[in-house]
Enzyme design. Sequence first.
Site, PDB file in Angstrom:
ATOM      1  N   GLU A  25       0.829  -1.200   0.000  1.00 37.90           N
ATOM      2  CA  GLU A  25       0.000   0.000   0.000  1.00 37.90           C
ATOM      3  C   GLU A  25       0.864   1.250   0.000  1.00 37.90           C
ATOM      4  O   GLU A  25       0.564   2.229  -0.685  1.00 37.90           O
ATOM      5  CB  GLU A  25      -0.923  -0.018   1.230  1.00 37.90           C
ATOM      6  CG  GLU A  25      -1.869  -1.209   1.250  1.00 37.90           C
ATOM      7  CD  GLU A  25      -2.420  -1.534   2.626  1.00 37.90           C
ATOM      8  OE1 GLU A  25      -3.338  -2.368   2.688  1.00 37.90           O
ATOM      9  OE2 GLU A  25      -1.932  -0.980   3.631  1.00 37.90           O
ATOM     10  N   MET A  46      -8.227  -3.475  10.386  1.00 30.90           N
ATOM     11  CA  MET A  46      -7.534  -3.595  11.658  1.00 30.90           C
ATOM     12  C   MET A  46      -6.855  -2.314  12.180  1.00 30.90           C
ATOM     13  O   MET A  46      -6.156  -2.377  13.186  1.00 30.90           O
ATOM     14  CB  MET A  46      -6.482  -4.717  11.559  1.00 30.90           C
ATOM     15  CG  MET A  46      -7.086  -6.069  11.243  1.00 30.90           C
ATOM     16  SD  MET A  46      -5.848  -7.399  11.094  1.00 30.90           S
ATOM     17  CE  MET A  46      -5.280  -7.539  12.788  1.00 30.90           C
ATOM     18  N   GLU A  47      -7.042  -1.182  11.505  1.00 31.43           N
ATOM     19  CA  GLU A  47      -6.328   0.022  11.934  1.00 31.43           C
ATOM     20  C   GLU A  47      -7.159   1.303  11.993  1.00 31.43           C
ATOM     21  O   GLU A  47      -6.898   2.181  12.820  1.00 31.43           O
ATOM     22  CB  GLU A  47      -5.132   0.301  10.993  1.00 31.43           C
ATOM     23  CG  GLU A  47      -4.058  -0.752  10.972  1.00 31.43           C
ATOM     24  CD  GLU A  47      -4.356  -1.884  10.004  1.00 31.43           C
ATOM     25  OE1 GLU A  47      -3.866  -3.007  10.249  1.00 31.43           O
ATOM     26  OE2 GLU A  47      -5.087  -1.646   9.013  1.00 31.43           O
ATOM     27  N   ASP A  80     -11.595  -8.758  -0.039  1.00 33.74           N
ATOM     28  CA  ASP A  80     -12.328 -10.031  -0.022  1.00 33.74           C
ATOM     29  C   ASP A  80     -13.760  -9.753   0.415  1.00 33.74           C
ATOM     30  O   ASP A  80     -14.042  -8.754   1.067  1.00 33.74           O
ATOM     31  CB  ASP A  80     -11.662 -11.033   0.912  1.00 33.74           C
ATOM     32  CG  ASP A  80     -11.594 -10.519   2.347  1.00 33.74           C
ATOM     33  OD1 ASP A  80     -12.467 -10.913   3.144  1.00 33.74           O
ATOM     34  OD2 ASP A  80     -10.694  -9.723   2.665  1.00 33.74           O
ATOM     35  N   GLY A 104     -12.003  -6.216   4.446  1.00 30.71           N
ATOM     36  CA  GLY A 104     -12.954  -7.258   4.082  1.00 30.71           C
ATOM     37  C   GLY A 104     -14.342  -6.666   3.924  1.00 30.71           C
ATOM     38  O   GLY A 104     -14.800  -5.890   4.769  1.00 30.71           O
TER      39      GLY A 104
END
Length: 199
Positions: free
Chosen positions: A13, A172-173, A196, A79
């Site tokens: 990224e 997650m962040e 996903d 996700g």
Amino acid sequence: MKKIVIIAAMDEELEAIQNKFENVEEKKLKDLVYYEGQANGKEYVLTKCGVGKVNAARTTQILTDKFNVKSIINVGSAGGLNNNLEIGDIVIGKELVQHDFDITPFGHEKGYITDTGKFFKCDEELINTFKNVKIQGIKVITGIIASGDIFCTDAHMKEKIKEKFNADCCEMEGAAIAQVCYLNRVPFLVIRSISDVPN
């Protein structure tokens, strides 16, 4: 000059954005490697925070203390929870929530954080700037992003997060960065590309 800070979680990224900068300088602070550069007449700082909420919060606070920050933008993958999203589609965060923060025994809703609340709202001006970007074949929506310290692959868990928080994606962040920005009164935005989807 105030700087725009861009935080990514992973090397892939970071590299994609770094290639857009001019006059890039690599620097280091407290074991955090970051890059200063320019693009379109603006000053940027780019760094990789690593995976998870603590890494993200630490990085955000270090850069907020170091620079005169105009805004912080967090980018990465997520996700999909919204059934209308496909791989590659983009969610621009309107609100962020920590889906794994739980003090319900004290009478609060799941996700509620003492003194800050449940949802962190992204900066309206930043949202409006990005939501009008058109990418052929890619759907761009504004929605709710849920963050937690778990790589969520379980379909049942994804469904629970979606129902509990009306979330469009999970990662997650983002919400940790949002909380630090909120506490420091720094405008922020979280953008996620869907990597996903359920099933």
